[in-house]
Design a protein around this motif. Sequence first.
Motif, PDB file in Angstrom:
ATOM      1  N   LYS A 255      -0.014 -11.238  -5.073  1.00  0.00           N
ATOM      2  CA  LYS A 255       0.125  -9.847  -4.631  1.00  0.00           C
ATOM      3  C   LYS A 255       0.223  -9.772  -3.099  1.00  0.00           C
ATOM      4  O   LYS A 255      -0.457 -10.520  -2.406  1.00  0.00           O
ATOM      5  CB  LYS A 255      -1.130  -9.092  -5.112  1.00  0.00           C
ATOM      6  CG  LYS A 255      -1.140  -7.617  -4.859  1.00  0.00           C
ATOM      7  CD  LYS A 255      -2.505  -7.017  -5.196  1.00  0.00           C
ATOM      8  CE  LYS A 255      -3.527  -7.296  -4.133  1.00  0.00           C
ATOM      9  NZ  LYS A 255      -4.731  -6.450  -4.146  1.00  0.00           N
ATOM     10  N   MET A 256       1.090  -8.890  -2.592  1.00  0.00           N
ATOM     11  CA  MET A 256       1.110  -8.658  -1.143  1.00  0.00           C
ATOM     12  C   MET A 256      -0.214  -8.001  -0.755  1.00  0.00           C
ATOM     13  O   MET A 256      -0.629  -7.024  -1.386  1.00  0.00           O
ATOM     14  CB  MET A 256       2.279  -7.752  -0.754  1.00  0.00           C
ATOM     15  CG  MET A 256       2.372  -7.515   0.751  1.00  0.00           C
ATOM     16  SD  MET A 256       3.730  -6.424   1.233  1.00  0.00           S
ATOM     17  CE  MET A 256       5.151  -7.469   1.047  1.00  0.00           C
TER      18      MET A 256
ATOM     19  N   ALA B  46       0.875   3.242  -3.413  1.00  0.00           N
ATOM     20  CA  ALA B  46      -0.050   4.377  -3.350  1.00  0.00           C
ATOM     21  C   ALA B  46       0.424   5.508  -2.432  1.00  0.00           C
ATOM     22  O   ALA B  46       0.792   6.589  -2.894  1.00  0.00           O
ATOM     23  CB  ALA B  46      -1.424   3.872  -2.922  1.00  0.00           C
TER      24      ALA B  46
ATOM     25  N   ASN C 183       0.843  -1.210   0.000  1.00  0.00           N
ATOM     26  CA  ASN C 183       0.000   0.000   0.000  1.00  0.00           C
ATOM     27  C   ASN C 183       0.868   1.247   0.000  1.00  0.00           C
ATOM     28  O   ASN C 183       0.566   2.236  -0.671  1.00  0.00           O
ATOM     29  CB  ASN C 183      -0.897   0.064   1.248  1.00  0.00           C
ATOM     30  CG  ASN C 183      -1.847  -1.106   1.348  1.00  0.00           C
ATOM     31  OD1 ASN C 183      -1.912  -1.768   2.373  1.00  0.00           O
ATOM     32  ND2 ASN C 183      -2.578  -1.369   0.297  1.00  0.00           N
TER      33      ASN C 183
ATOM     34  N   ALA D  36     -11.311   4.682   2.605  1.00  0.00           N
ATOM     35  CA  ALA D  36     -12.500   4.155   1.928  1.00  0.00           C
ATOM     36  C   ALA D  36     -13.181   3.108   2.813  1.00  0.00           C
ATOM     37  O   ALA D  36     -13.154   1.912   2.522  1.00  0.00           O
ATOM     38  CB  ALA D  36     -12.115   3.587   0.566  1.00  0.00           C
TER      39      ALA D  36
ATOM     40  N   MET E 107      -8.821   9.738   0.635  1.00  0.00           N
ATOM     41  CA  MET E 107      -9.815   9.304   1.642  1.00  0.00           C
ATOM     42  C   MET E 107      -9.541   7.902   2.147  1.00  0.00           C
ATOM     43  O   MET E 107      -8.925   7.082   1.465  1.00  0.00           O
ATOM     44  CB  MET E 107     -11.215   9.372   1.044  1.00  0.00           C
ATOM     45  CG  MET E 107     -11.316   8.495  -0.146  1.00  0.00           C
ATOM     46  SD  MET E 107     -12.999   8.247  -0.678  1.00  0.00           S
ATOM     47  CE  MET E 107     -12.690   6.855  -1.748  1.00  0.00           C
TER      48      MET E 107
HETATM   49  P1  TYM Z   1      -6.669  -1.043  -1.332  1.00  0.00           P
HETATM   50  O1  TYM Z   1      -7.155  -0.570  -0.014  1.00  0.00           O
HETATM   51  O2  TYM Z   1      -6.735  -2.516  -1.616  1.00  0.00           O
HETATM   52  O3  TYM Z   1      -5.198  -0.577  -1.564  1.00  0.00           O
HETATM   53  C1  TYM Z   1      -4.827   0.795  -1.434  1.00  0.00           C
HETATM   54  C2  TYM Z   1      -3.802   1.146  -2.483  1.00  0.00           C
HETATM   55  O4  TYM Z   1      -2.665   0.295  -2.349  1.00  0.00           O
HETATM   56  C3  TYM Z   1      -2.371  -0.297  -3.598  1.00  0.00           C
HETATM   57  N1  TYM Z   1      -1.840  -1.652  -3.345  1.00  0.00           N
HETATM   58  C4  TYM Z   1      -0.677  -2.095  -3.825  1.00  0.00           C
HETATM   59  N2  TYM Z   1       0.252  -1.509  -4.585  1.00  0.00           N
HETATM   60  C5  TYM Z   1       1.350  -2.226  -4.886  1.00  0.00           C
HETATM   61  N3  TYM Z   1       1.549  -3.509  -4.472  1.00  0.00           N
HETATM   62  C6  TYM Z   1       0.630  -4.141  -3.705  1.00  0.00           C
HETATM   63  N4  TYM Z   1       0.827  -5.387  -3.295  1.00  0.00           N
HETATM   64  C7  TYM Z   1      -0.553  -3.423  -3.349  1.00  0.00           C
HETATM   65  N5  TYM Z   1      -1.638  -3.733  -2.611  1.00  0.00           N
HETATM   66  C8  TYM Z   1      -2.421  -2.633  -2.620  1.00  0.00           C
HETATM   67  C9  TYM Z   1      -3.700  -0.371  -4.330  1.00  0.00           C
HETATM   68  O5  TYM Z   1      -3.501  -0.471  -5.716  1.00  0.00           O
HETATM   69  C10 TYM Z   1      -4.323   0.931  -3.914  1.00  0.00           C
HETATM   70  O6  TYM Z   1      -3.863   1.983  -4.733  1.00  0.00           O
HETATM   71  N6  TYM Z   1     -10.555   0.111  -4.245  1.00  0.00           N
HETATM   72  C11 TYM Z   1      -9.347   0.621  -3.624  1.00  0.00           C
HETATM   73  C12 TYM Z   1      -9.596   1.796  -2.699  1.00  0.00           C
HETATM   74  C13 TYM Z   1     -10.365   2.873  -3.327  1.00  0.00           C
HETATM   75  C14 TYM Z   1      -9.922   3.780  -4.342  1.00  0.00           C
HETATM   76  C15 TYM Z   1     -11.016   4.621  -4.613  1.00  0.00           C
HETATM   77  C16 TYM Z   1      -8.700   3.929  -5.006  1.00  0.00           C
HETATM   78  C17 TYM Z   1     -11.651   3.190  -3.055  1.00  0.00           C
HETATM   79  N7  TYM Z   1     -12.045   4.234  -3.830  1.00  0.00           N
HETATM   80  C18 TYM Z   1     -10.929   5.619  -5.584  1.00  0.00           C
HETATM   81  C19 TYM Z   1      -8.632   4.938  -5.971  1.00  0.00           C
HETATM   82  C20 TYM Z   1      -9.723   5.758  -6.259  1.00  0.00           C
HETATM   83  C21 TYM Z   1      -8.704  -0.482  -2.824  1.00  0.00           C
HETATM   84  O7  TYM Z   1      -9.333  -1.446  -2.456  1.00  0.00           O
HETATM   85  O8  TYM Z   1      -7.411  -0.255  -2.484  1.00  0.00           O
END
Ligand code: TYM
Length: 335
Positions: A201-202, A30, A26, A48, A46
Amino acid sequence: MTDSPAEKKKIVLSGIQPSGVFTIGNYLGAIKNWAEIQEQYDCVFMVANLHATTVRQDPAALRKNTIDGFAMLLAAGVDPKRSIVFIQSHNPHHTQLMWALNCFTQFGELSRMTQFKDKSARYADNINAGLFTYPTLMAADILLYQADLVPVGADQKQHVELARDIVNRMNGVYGNLFTLPDCLFPKAGAKIMSLADPTKKMSKSDANPKSFVAVLDPKDTVIKKFRSAVTDSGSGIYRAPGKEGIGNLMTIYSAFTGKTDEEITAEFDGKGYGDFKTAVGETVADALAPIRERFAEISADKAYLRACWESGCEAAQRLSGRTLNKVYKKVGFLP
Ligand code: TYM
């Protein structure tokens, strides 16, 4: 936020689910990027929490994770004076816009989402409608703020593409309703893999805590987890088929140090996997230490946290209200 057209910056929106502790996936995919782009763009970030309830949550744990998640964003460098930072459920416009978007999204499109397919296999006894329509809520998050850019990891690409399809469809019917958003991926770290299985994926919701490094893990835990990372039985620090574990560690090392693959290979020339794993562990632990410290400070100040998310929500609603009104009017809902 800037208002004058001459200095209008691009708008950025992103979010993270408070469904567990935040991992270095994360962070690298991000949050680190969010902190770095605040100067360049008008940013909205935000927690979420609505998204998190697509799988069963313990209410007390969800409340705690939401507060911790919010504090973590600030600890990682998201600045509430420069960016809008808020908690999704505090702004009802998200679910209100979602309804309109749902009616412009096809069953077939939602059925093709890989995350829906993965999660329905994992939680086969709870394939609820929220899990199915999750991408339209995410599209609402993005479109409400007329975001140009969405900084995410690679796993969110398909959802952003669906948001783009919805934009094209609704703009085609109603004129210029929404900005067409693009993904913004980090230079390194868009897909960090599990330390226990480098083909996966982590993930913060992984049942095996050895598979991920949490941003808040203490130094010795971080080093221990990297030392026990699954790799092949060969030697040499370079990328090749069959060396996915080493490749993943190189990606993590590169994302934290800015070093290229060639530089990393040269640095560890003649050294074993053990030396490399220890070096990655120490680098990551040292980089996370200041975030851990700031997190402890910020979390202790509950009044400050509350003030931040309240003013964040006000600012978010001011922006999102404009889009929601426009959409409701165009669709034909009475004012
Ligand atoms: P979420 O909560 O699963 O993950 C948050 C962010 O972390 C990135 N991410 C990763 N990046 C690289 N390697 C990984 N192993 C890894 N695991 C997670 C995700 O790509 C993400 O950017 N649906 C989204 C949350 C969300 C959102 C949005 C994002 C809700 N509304 C609007 C963008 C725009 C989610 O479940 O991310």
